[in-house]
Design a protein around this motif. Sequence first.
Motif, mmCIF file in Angstrom:
data_model
loop_
_atom_site.group_PDB
_atom_site.id
_atom_site.type_symbol
_atom_site.label_atom_id
_atom_site.label_comp_id
_atom_site.label_asym_id
_atom_site.label_seq_id
_atom_site.Cartn_x
_atom_site.Cartn_y
_atom_site.Cartn_z
ATOM 1 N N THR A 133 0.867 -1.167 -0.070
ATOM 2 C CA THR A 133 -0.078 -0.004 0.027
ATOM 3 C C THR A 133 0.828 1.069 -0.027
ATOM 4 O OG1 THR A 133 0.091 0.142 2.493
ATOM 5 C CG2 THR A 133 -1.841 -1.214 1.248
ATOM 6 N N CYS A 134 2.206 1.002 -0.090
ATOM 7 C CA CYS A 134 2.985 2.420 -0.064
ATOM 8 C C CYS A 134 2.710 3.222 -1.169
ATOM 9 C CB CYS A 134 4.471 1.904 -0.154
ATOM 10 S SG CYS A 134 5.711 3.284 -0.111
ATOM 11 N N PRO A 135 2.514 4.524 -0.751
ATOM 12 C CA PRO A 135 2.224 5.425 -1.859
ATOM 13 C C PRO A 135 3.254 5.914 -2.694
ATOM 14 C CG PRO A 135 2.120 6.622 0.239
ATOM 15 C CD PRO A 135 2.302 4.982 0.638
ATOM 16 N N ALA A 136 4.345 5.293 -2.500
ATOM 17 C CA ALA A 136 5.614 5.679 -3.272
ATOM 18 C C ALA A 136 5.445 5.072 -4.741
ATOM 19 C CB ALA A 136 6.912 5.479 -2.755
ATOM 20 N N ASN A 137 4.571 3.726 -4.788
ATOM 21 C CA ASN A 137 4.450 3.028 -5.933
ATOM 22 C C ASN A 137 3.791 4.194 -6.955
ATOM 23 O OD1 ASN A 137 5.414 0.718 -4.544
ATOM 24 N ND2 ASN A 137 3.445 0.229 -3.867
ATOM 25 N N LYS A 138 2.774 4.730 -6.734
ATOM 26 C CA LYS A 138 2.045 5.742 -7.602
ATOM 27 C C LYS A 138 2.370 7.185 -7.453
ATOM 28 C CE LYS A 138 -2.395 2.827 -6.892
ATOM 29 N NZ LYS A 138 -3.527 2.955 -6.387
ATOM 30 N N LEU A 139 2.924 7.420 -6.577
ATOM 31 C CA LEU A 139 3.254 8.971 -6.163
ATOM 32 C C LEU A 139 4.706 9.484 -6.536
ATOM 33 C CD1 LEU A 139 1.153 9.820 -3.225
ATOM 34 C CD2 LEU A 139 0.233 9.739 -5.523
ATOM 35 N N CYS A 140 5.718 8.752 -6.655
ATOM 36 C CA CYS A 140 7.112 9.229 -6.783
ATOM 37 C C CYS A 140 7.229 9.473 -8.265
ATOM 38 C CB CYS A 140 8.064 7.905 -6.728
ATOM 39 S SG CYS A 140 8.490 7.763 -4.974
ATOM 40 N N SER A 141 6.540 8.957 -9.156
ATOM 41 C CA SER A 141 6.496 9.600 -10.583
ATOM 42 C C SER A 141 5.750 11.069 -10.812
ATOM 43 C CB SER A 141 6.073 8.579 -11.771
ATOM 44 O OG SER A 141 4.770 8.301 -11.289
ATOM 45 N N ARG A 142 4.840 10.892 -10.096
ATOM 46 C CA ARG A 142 4.220 12.245 -10.268
ATOM 47 C C ARG A 142 4.660 13.117 -9.374
ATOM 48 N NH1 ARG A 142 -2.087 10.382 -7.961
ATOM 49 N NH2 ARG A 142 -2.260 12.622 -8.195
ATOM 50 N N LEU B 280 7.348 14.543 -11.669
ATOM 51 C CA LEU B 280 6.836 15.698 -12.731
ATOM 52 C C LEU B 280 6.494 17.065 -12.161
ATOM 53 C CD1 LEU B 280 5.924 15.728 -15.763
ATOM 54 C CD2 LEU B 280 3.890 14.706 -15.113
ATOM 55 N N ALA B 281 5.736 16.822 -11.168
ATOM 56 C CA ALA B 281 5.226 18.248 -10.476
ATOM 57 C C ALA B 281 6.431 18.881 -10.096
ATOM 58 C CB ALA B 281 4.589 17.935 -9.331
ATOM 59 N N TYR B 282 7.577 18.248 -9.617
ATOM 60 C CA TYR B 282 8.795 19.062 -9.309
ATOM 61 C C TYR B 282 9.404 19.618 -10.345
ATOM 62 C CZ TYR B 282 13.817 19.409 -8.577
ATOM 63 O OH TYR B 282 15.079 19.826 -8.214
ATOM 64 N N HIS C 292 1.343 23.891 -6.520
ATOM 65 C CA HIS C 292 0.272 23.204 -5.504
ATOM 66 C C HIS C 292 0.340 21.691 -5.568
ATOM 67 C CE1 HIS C 292 -3.251 23.243 -3.202
ATOM 68 N NE2 HIS C 292 -4.179 22.312 -4.018
ATOM 69 N N ASP C 293 0.240 21.230 -6.797
ATOM 70 C CA ASP C 293 0.300 19.737 -6.876
ATOM 71 C C ASP C 293 1.587 18.987 -6.332
ATOM 72 O OD1 ASP C 293 -2.003 19.526 -8.024
ATOM 73 O OD2 ASP C 293 -1.316 19.163 -10.128
ATOM 74 N N PHE C 294 2.612 19.912 -6.474
ATOM 75 C CA PHE C 294 4.009 19.508 -5.805
ATOM 76 C C PHE C 294 3.781 19.167 -4.271
ATOM 77 C CE2 PHE C 294 7.884 20.768 -3.696
ATOM 78 C CZ PHE C 294 8.945 19.670 -4.009
ATOM 79 N N VAL C 295 3.298 20.358 -3.553
ATOM 80 C CA VAL C 295 3.188 20.373 -2.301
ATOM 81 C C VAL C 295 2.431 19.396 -1.616
ATOM 82 C CG1 VAL C 295 2.444 21.742 -0.375
ATOM 83 C CG2 VAL C 295 3.747 22.840 -2.145
ATOM 84 N N GLY D 34 16.712 7.811 -6.418
ATOM 85 C CA GLY D 34 17.332 6.990 -7.280
ATOM 86 C C GLY D 34 16.560 6.599 -8.688
ATOM 87 N N ARG D 35 15.505 7.335 -8.662
ATOM 88 C CA ARG D 35 14.599 6.963 -9.723
ATOM 89 C C ARG D 35 15.051 7.718 -11.039
ATOM 90 N NH1 ARG D 35 8.739 4.602 -8.395
ATOM 91 N NH2 ARG D 35 9.261 3.997 -6.026
ATOM 92 N N ARG D 36 15.801 8.749 -10.825
ATOM 93 C CA ARG D 36 16.384 9.394 -11.948
ATOM 94 C C ARG D 36 17.572 8.865 -12.559
ATOM 95 N NH1 ARG D 36 16.683 15.211 -8.825
ATOM 96 N NH2 ARG D 36 14.509 15.502 -8.640
#
Length: 440
Positions: free
Chosen positions: A50-59, A62-64, A77-80, A114-116
């Motif tokens: 259920t770790c949110p990193a699975n879905k949110l790290c890529s997002r 992109l927001a960053y 706002h999305d980034f924060v 490390g995802r970069r």
Amino acid sequence: MSRRLYSAAGLLPGMKSYTVKVLSTFLLLFSAMIAHAEVAPAGLKEFNKTCPANKLCSRIELAYQKCGKQASAPECHDFVRLFKELLPLSDCQRPFDQSGGENYIVPAVWLCDGRRGGGYPREFESYAGLLSGLKSRDAKKLFASKEFRDVLDGAVAEEYLDKSLQAEKEMRGEAKGQALAFLEDRCETTVKGYSYAPIVRVSFLQQGESWVPSAVVRFPEFNKWTVLERGQGVGQVASRDNEKLDRYMDIGAQQAGDLPAIVFNGERDLQFSGWAGCAVFKPVVLSASAPKTDKEGWKKVSPSTKLTDGIFSAIKENVRELFRETDSGTERFDYKIGDLYAAEQYSSNAKRSIVAFRFKPDSGARDIVGESSDAFYWVSTSSGSAPKFMGAGLQLIDFADYDSDGATEFLFWLSGYNLDGYKIFWNGFKDSETFSWKYH
């Protein structure tokens, strides 16, 4: 309850790689205290489900990128928002978050590193840097929050911890408020035996209508204290910051000046010995500003509260890790209502009470490390309300209206495996916070 000594000086042993990656001793201390890695709950066997990193790290990446280039409100706002969603602990674990047979869980945002594909600064450090420079209200609030500071680690803590604390002060609009500390009879072991030295440990800070555990090591603004007994000033003591902090156990500690004659009299005992296990005097409450007289009329009374089914259920739901010896060996103790008795009680003018229950000596109750369970199990009761379990193993130190709001706060000592600290209750026991430290 006695605890075995860890080491002669309480020095930091070999620290684990999941906690810190910095060189200076100061940061070793800070990262260990602040970095939010915890032992996984006993029932958690599978990780990153259920770790949110699975879905949110890529997002968030992109927001960053969009926020950093355009600095437009929607992207930032999305980034924060995404940053905030990646802070809490769940079942997140990196490949190396295992040690000595233990599994650890970490903040989801750490899994974004490390995802970069490598290089520095890494993702988390980049996100913290961008957040620190954003001017929107939601960004400033997140940067100044305890939740953000809880995930700071290593070089990121070195860069942004003090800045976050300063931002919090600026948002509160106050540089100094009420603070509570404890005068401790610190005991350490040396080659010649026990060595004692008084210290002042800054533990809780008032923030609006709440209390927060002190999240910083040094407090130059707090150096004059009122010694309290049941909320009444009985003396003064000065303190000054430690110049060198290289141990977990030094969190919040200051050097104490000359002590008033009223404190630390009589014989030392083991009631507040904690993890170190040596006899000490009871900690004494100190406040930065003198509180007002307690209006609720709390006092110690003879235990008269009956152990009802409701109170027993409140204890049973929260106290599960108990054992006892049988002919078949050590077994989990399925204790009954008759195994407990009321040992201490404090009541107010409004007939609200807190009661400490204990296991009867002949119950055979043992804690998880095999020691006799002689701990107090505290429950708050009041007419028309369900009993509320307050905690196990707590020792009451004192109570008073420390923030002068007309209601009483209660201060307790707590101790456990490799852990000592304090707990404060306020708002009719609806709210509480814990300040604690470790020894290794």
